[in-house]
Design an enzyme around this catalytic site. Structure first.
Site, PDB file in Angstrom:
ATOM      1  N   LYS A 285       0.842  -1.187   0.000  1.00  0.00           N
ATOM      2  CA  LYS A 285       0.000   0.000   0.000  1.00  0.00           C
ATOM      3  C   LYS A 285       0.882   1.244   0.000  1.00  0.00           C
ATOM      4  CE  LYS A 285      -4.270   1.578   2.221  1.00  0.00           C
ATOM      5  NZ  LYS A 285      -5.191   1.358   3.361  1.00  0.00           N
ATOM      6  N   GLU A 371     -19.708  -5.904   9.950  1.00  0.00           N
ATOM      7  CA  GLU A 371     -20.684  -5.179  10.751  1.00  0.00           C
ATOM      8  C   GLU A 371     -21.747  -6.092  11.344  1.00  0.00           C
ATOM      9  OE1 GLU A 371     -18.721  -2.320   8.019  1.00  0.00           O
ATOM     10  OE2 GLU A 371     -19.717  -4.262   7.696  1.00  0.00           O
ATOM     11  N   ARG A 399     -25.459  -2.309   7.061  1.00  0.00           N
ATOM     12  CA  ARG A 399     -25.082  -3.670   6.709  1.00  0.00           C
ATOM     13  C   ARG A 399     -25.388  -4.665   7.834  1.00  0.00           C
ATOM     14  NH1 ARG A 399     -19.447  -3.654   3.603  1.00  0.00           N
ATOM     15  NH2 ARG A 399     -20.619  -5.034   2.248  1.00  0.00           N
TER      16      ARG A 399
END
Length: 638
Positions: A285, A371, A399
């Site tokens: 990243k 979630e 969600r």
């Protein structure tokens, strides 16, 4: 600002142009593309680290596959900036995340090269399987390629999709972008192996590639690659890997920054795959930009910055952010009560729970991008007597809604939902807008729903939630800095379902729920200039409503205007329902609800988005005047 020199990238206007370039030239294109991304994001801000991590993947995929006929689905979509540059949007890339500009995520309405929009995680494999199934049912579509990160693939929805895809057995290509496990630089043995693999017998099974990866590597690198594979597929020991059990052919790990290696793998898979394939690509990243690689968050989300130094140009806040106020208030509650814990779904700093985690790491639980699990986990904790604060963005809590209903509200368990990013959020646009939480929570039995009008109220609501054990509760607050009010030294426990009157008048009542209270004050000033006497009330609670206050306000005013930073069907609807059933409107009482409109609002500054929504102070004033029959010289701002 000096733009980077990009002679090869300048020749690429659509992905088909990449097919005219040699493999060596594609490597140069990737280098130039990385510089273009850095340059563009330095002007606009946005998700830099994730985009830099997939530069080579973006080039290789578009060079090998035939998009947009082949469907490339990026999970989350926050890493799509290189993809957008390669797919005819380079001339607009410096409008990224701006009003009227390119979205910071993939968006179907923006380009035919974005076959599936995203901004939330773990949807790509499901969508790609849908495209693959449509292809097999005779629709005019080609291969389906899903690119999903190591964080996103940890979520349950990704495994549901993998399980279904494996049982279906359809040709489907999943690329796991794993930036948590990097591998050593490519060595001659790997390059030679890959070259020989692709040029050998065309009928060779794709399994040969998977079996040969580790064997082709020198000893130390082979051990490292085996560890990387085990992180993804499960422990070794003679058993089939997890993805193989699900019906996928596993290939990897591959160096996600080595263009020749990626090209060989993708070309082989494109030529020979006859079922679902998982390619494990290891990336870094922030790759190729030293400030990002050195940063703890790899420049995941950045403001405008100096590309030479990486220094971000963040304005100094006038007041602390609501997120930090919540984090500090929760830490104070945890210091006072050992039962208080925090739960986050992979967003510790975004929700402010990092403040508690730094002080009491064993009292914060980061469950990953899950979630649904976070909510039910919180319910289980609550059932033991622990006081869980489940801190999730409004748009992400959607969600876990079934779990909120079934596992929390139905059982009346005292889970505390801290709902960040309530209301419109600016550059992240409609995918992250906290528009619906009041409507989807206030209709649940047993649920208490609060909204903070300023940062001091937020402190009181955190304290109130900690003290409330009779059932579940939720409190919402917006993104960004507060209004600058002094924070209370000693927080109060608010009386559940009790609002407050802040200014008394006789003509119109502005009943605010949440952080639009400051606009109500401005509207009251405008109305006062026209001789209209205004009461301002802060409801504090959408559920339970302060019914005595509502009826008192209705008795003593000509009109009531409810104001909220949420969708239709929320606080205003609750008030309307109560007053209508009590017969208040039978006597000619004027009533208006001001909510977000019944449409999604595109990215812009929060102020511009609220203007688009018709929720400025001028809009409130105009609505009030219209309700009492005075409409001259004042029209809503749009």
């Amino acid at each position: 600002m000096t733009r980077p020199h990009t002679p090869l990238l300048d020749r690429v206007t659509v992905p088909a142009d990449l097919k005219q370039l040699t493999d060596q030239e594609l490597t140069q294109v990737a280098d130039e593309l990385r510089q273009e991304v850095i340059s563009a994001v330095s002007e606009t801000g946005g998700h830099l680290g994730s985009s830099l991590g997939v530069v080579e993947l973006s080039v290789a995929i578009h060079a090998v596959f035939n998009t947009p006929h082949d469907k490339l689905v990026w999970d989350v979509g926050h890493q799509c900036y290189p993809h957008k540059i390669l797919t005819g949007r380079r001339d607009r890339i410096r409008t990224l995340r701006q009003e009227g500009g390119l979205s910071g995520f993939t968006k179907r309405a923006e380009s035919r090269f974005d076959p599936f929009g995203a901004a939330h995680s773990s949807t790509s494999i499901s969508a790609a399987l849908g495209f693959a199934t449509g292809r097999d049912l005779g629709m005019d579509t080609g291969d389906a390629i899903a690119v999903i990160g190591d964080g996103s693939i940890s979520a349950g929805m990704a495994y549901e999709a993998m399980n279904n895809a494996g049982s279906e057995g359809r040709r489907l290509i999943v690329i796991l972008n794993d930036n948590e496990m990097s591998i050593a630089p490519p060595v001659g043995a790997m390059s030679k192996y890959l070259s020989g693999l692709y040029s050998s017998n065309p009928g060779q099974a794709i399994a040969t590639m998977a079996e040969g990866f580790e064997a082709a590597l020198p000893g130390p690198m082979r051990d490292h690659a085996r560890r990387a594979r085990q992180l993804v597929t499960g422990m070794a020991g003679g058993q089939s890997t997890l993805f193989e059990e699900l019906g996928f052919q596993y290939i990897g790990p591959v160096d996600g920054h080595d263009i020749p290696q990626l090209l060989q793998v993708l070309r082989t898979v494109r030529t020979r795959a006859d079922g679902p394939v998982l390619i494990h690509a290891c990336t870094v990243k922030g790759k190729g930009y030293a400030p990002a690689e050195a940063s703890n968050d790899c420049y995941h989300g950045v403001a405008k910055f100096d590309p030479k130094t990486g220094e971000q140009k963040k304005s100094k806040p006038n007041a602390p952010s609501y997120t930090s106020v919540f984090g500090k208030a929760l830490l104070a509650e945890a210091e006072a009560d050992s039962r208080v814990v925090g739960i986050t779904a992979a967003m510790p700093s975004g929700t402010g729970l990092n403040i508690l985690a730094d002080a009491m790491p064993k009292r914060v639980f980061d469950v990953g991008i899950a979630e649904q699990h976070a909510v039910t986990f919180a319910a289980g904790l609550a059932a033991t007597g622990i006081k869980p604060f489940c801190a999730i963005y409004s748009s992400f809590l959607q969600r876990g809604y079934d779990q909120v209903v079934h596992d929390v509200a139905l059982q009346n368990l005292p889970v505390r939902f801290a709902i960040d990013r309530a209301g419109l959020v600016g550059a992240d646009g409609p995918t992250h807008a906290g528009a619906f939480d009041v409507a989807y929570l206030a209709n649940l039995p047993n649920m208490v729903v609060m909204a903070a009008s300023d940062e001091a109220e937020l402190v009181h609501m955190v304290h109130t939630a900690a003290a409330y054990d009779d059932g579940p509760c939720a409190f919402r607050y917006p993104r960004g800095e507060g209004v600058g009010i002094d924070l209370p030294e000693v927080p109060e426990v608010l009386e559940i379902g009790k609002g407050r009157v802040l200014q008394e008048g006789s003509d119109v009542c502005l009943l605010s729920f949440g952080a639009h209270l400051s606009e109500c004050y401005l509207a009251a000033e405008q109305l006062a200039e026209r001789g209209v006497s205004v009461t301002i009330a802060d409801a504090r609670f959408a559920k339970p409503l302060d019914k005595p206050l509502l009826h008192q306000l209705a008795r003593h005013h000509k009109a009531m205007i409810t104001v909220e930073q949420g969708s239709q069907g929320g606080f205003g609807a609750m008030v309307l329902h109560e007053l209508a059933n009590a017969g208040v409107f039978d006597k000619g009482f004027a009533f208006r609800t001001m909510t977000l409109p019944d449409r999604f609002i595109d990215q812009a500054s929060p102020a511009a988005m609220y203007a688009d929504a018709g929720l400025t102070a001028t809009d409130i004033s105009a609505t009030a005047l219209q309700a009492i029959g005075q409409t001259q010289d004042l029209t809503p701002a749009r």
